[in-house]
Design an enzyme around this catalytic site. Structure first.
Site, mmCIF file in Angstrom:
data_model
loop_
_atom_site.group_PDB
_atom_site.id
_atom_site.type_symbol
_atom_site.label_atom_id
_atom_site.label_comp_id
_atom_site.label_asym_id
_atom_site.label_seq_id
_atom_site.Cartn_x
_atom_site.Cartn_y
_atom_site.Cartn_z
ATOM 1 N N GLY A 162 0.818 -1.178 -0.057
ATOM 2 C CA GLY A 162 0.042 0.191 -0.156
ATOM 3 C C GLY A 162 0.904 1.341 0.007
ATOM 4 O O GLY A 162 0.339 2.331 0.199
ATOM 5 N N LEU A 163 2.217 1.148 -0.425
ATOM 6 C CA LEU A 163 2.940 2.364 -0.266
ATOM 7 C C LEU A 163 3.174 2.959 -1.651
ATOM 8 O O LEU A 163 4.264 3.756 -1.813
ATOM 9 C CB LEU A 163 4.184 2.124 0.485
ATOM 10 C CG LEU A 163 4.040 1.805 1.886
ATOM 11 C CD1 LEU A 163 5.347 1.600 2.870
ATOM 12 C CD2 LEU A 163 3.100 2.950 2.584
ATOM 13 N N GLY A 164 2.615 2.444 -2.770
ATOM 14 C CA GLY A 164 2.746 3.058 -3.983
ATOM 15 C C GLY A 164 3.987 2.289 -4.929
ATOM 16 O O GLY A 164 4.542 2.700 -5.757
ATOM 17 N N SER A 165 4.603 1.267 -4.440
ATOM 18 C CA SER A 165 5.711 0.473 -4.924
ATOM 19 C C SER A 165 5.279 0.210 -6.435
ATOM 20 O O SER A 165 6.374 0.839 -7.185
ATOM 21 C CB SER A 165 5.804 -0.955 -4.454
ATOM 22 O OG SER A 165 6.642 -1.562 -5.130
ATOM 23 N N SER A 166 4.205 -0.086 -7.048
ATOM 24 C CA SER A 166 3.892 -0.402 -8.194
ATOM 25 C C SER A 166 3.954 0.946 -8.971
ATOM 26 O O SER A 166 4.706 0.975 -10.112
ATOM 27 C CB SER A 166 2.733 -1.372 -8.635
ATOM 28 O OG SER A 166 1.558 -0.389 -8.574
ATOM 29 N N ALA A 167 3.382 2.001 -8.784
ATOM 30 C CA ALA A 167 3.243 3.407 -9.262
ATOM 31 C C ALA A 167 4.733 3.884 -9.431
ATOM 32 O O ALA A 167 5.389 4.465 -10.072
ATOM 33 C CB ALA A 167 2.437 4.047 -8.701
ATOM 34 N N ALA A 168 5.599 3.579 -8.082
ATOM 35 C CA ALA A 168 6.580 4.090 -8.198
ATOM 36 C C ALA A 168 7.816 3.788 -9.147
ATOM 37 O O ALA A 168 8.631 4.225 -9.819
ATOM 38 C CB ALA A 168 7.356 4.288 -6.921
ATOM 39 N N ASP A 185 -1.988 7.358 -6.728
ATOM 40 C CA ASP A 185 -0.835 6.664 -6.570
ATOM 41 C C ASP A 185 0.074 7.165 -7.794
ATOM 42 O O ASP A 185 1.304 7.678 -7.133
ATOM 43 C CB ASP A 185 -0.672 5.121 -6.803
ATOM 44 C CG ASP A 185 -1.497 4.537 -5.448
ATOM 45 O OD1 ASP A 185 -2.238 5.107 -4.806
ATOM 46 O OD2 ASP A 185 -1.161 3.294 -5.195
HETATM 47 C C1 MEV Z 1 -4.474 2.302 -3.647
HETATM 48 O O1 MEV Z 1 -3.283 2.568 -3.233
HETATM 49 C C2 MEV Z 1 -5.633 3.156 -3.440
HETATM 50 C C3 MEV Z 1 -6.849 2.939 -3.761
HETATM 51 O O2 MEV Z 1 -7.898 3.945 -3.489
HETATM 52 C C4 MEV Z 1 -7.136 2.515 -5.290
HETATM 53 C C5 MEV Z 1 -6.949 3.946 -6.262
HETATM 54 O O3 MEV Z 1 -6.790 4.819 -5.838
HETATM 55 O O4 MEV Z 1 -6.713 3.524 -7.576
HETATM 56 C C6 MEV Z 1 -7.276 1.758 -3.169
#
Ligand code: MEV
Length: 334
Positions: free
Chosen positions: A123-129, A170
């Protein structure tokens, strides 16, 4: 199974020659940072606003250079030919292909090396980063750079491979340098009245954003009124929170985080490991704590009273079984 990357590319990408020259530049690099969502995950997928913060302690770096033979990828997850990369690297390969297509060189073979301290699926944005870093490096290796909007579109192309309908939060936040307000796909800076010290604790349980997003969509189909009312409340909390952050009202920020955690649990994106660390944080002196990101695992974000108590909170969360703990400060005017 190997990665499949048959996805559309970003249309009419606006690119310009990289500032270091227009000739292909071997060994070009790209970077991006981690992010944490202060409030608004999931609600943001349905048009409500969100506030996110950069996590400076963690980041991703990519390097791209022309390959001597066939294209390769080197990362902690895999080292070898891109053609045989595992499915887990789908998002990264999509990012690379989207950048090459935008550069007009879809068949170029590059060696790409990725070095990231952002834990994956937390949940720390690894894929986008990682996508952002790879896109910047690939474009750089083609002698190009992208404007902000084009970068965003390219990262979003990769994020769509991660989960069908990413809000863009993200993709925007991993390139931001300060706290951001996100609404309808765009970000604005958030004014911060007072330093905010956050502690992030990893449950060690892989977050499952795709599943969590799908679960909220399913619940919304079955209980539209209940889910819309929770999403509305999350949206209102984010709106009030923006004022609280600006006023430096830490008690109100903590209360909003606690409430958001309960609402997210109600949406079905919680996990017992998240609740355990939220409890450890709030009984350990945090002003508030909540899951951050997609949920169903991943990390907890807790607001400490100040830098000294962040140290105590870190110890407390580690004793409670957190797999890793980081501190990040959002600097305020005072
Ligand atoms: C994921 O980091 C955040 C979510 O709200 C998905 C999104 O914003 O696309 C769960």
């Amino acid at each position: 199974m190997t990665a499949s990357t048959d996805v559309p590319i970003a249309p009419d990408a606006r690119l310009h020659a990289a500032t270091h020259g227009s000739a292909a530049e071997p060994g070009a690099t790209g970077r991006a940072g981690a992010k944490a969502i202060l409030l608004g995950e999931h609600a943001v997928v349905y048009g409500r606003p969100a506030i996110a913060i950069p996590v400076r302690a963690l980041g991703a770096r990519a390097e791209a250079r022309p390959a001597r033979g066939s294209a390769t990828l080197a990362s902690t997850l895999y080292h070898g030919p891109i053609a045989r990369a595992p499915e887990r690297l789908n998002v990264t390969i999509t990012a690379m292909r989207a950048a090459l297509a935008a550069a007009g060189r879809p068949d170029a073979a590059l060696d790409i090396a990725i070095d990231s301290s952002i834990p994956a699926e937390r949940g720390l944005g690894s894929s986008a980063a990682v996508s952002a870093a790879v896109i910047e490096a690939v474009l750089g290796a083609c002698g190009l750079a992208a404007d902000d909007e084009t970068m965003h579109e390219l990262i979003q192309t990769a994020e769509r491979a991660a989960h069908g309908a990413p809000s863009g939060l993200d993709a925007r936040t991993v390139r931001a340098r300060a706290a951001v307000w996100f609404e309808r796909g765009r970000i604005e800076p958030v004014s911060v009245g007072h330093d905010l010290v956050f502690v992030i604790a990893d449950t060690g349980v892989r977050g499952r954003t795709r599943e969590a997003v799908a679960a909220v969509a399913e619940r919304r189909k079955n209980d539209p009124r209940g889910v819309e009312s929770a999403l509305d409340e999350l949206g209102m909390l984010a709106t009030d929170l923006r004022a609280d952050v600006s006023n430096g009202d830490r008690a109100a920020i903590g209360d909003a985080m606690n409430r958001a955690h309960r609402l997210l649990n109600g949406l079905g994106v919680g996990d017992p490991a998240l609740d355990h660390l939220v409890r450890a944080a709030t009984t350990g002196g945090a002003l508030g704590a909540k899951l951050t990101g997609g949920g169903r695992g991943g990390c907890v974000l807790a607001l400490a009273r100040d830098a000294a108590s962040a140290g105590e909170l870190t110890e407390r969360l580690t004793r409670a079984g957190a797999a890793a703990v980081w501190t990040t400060t959002v600097e305020g005017a005072a």
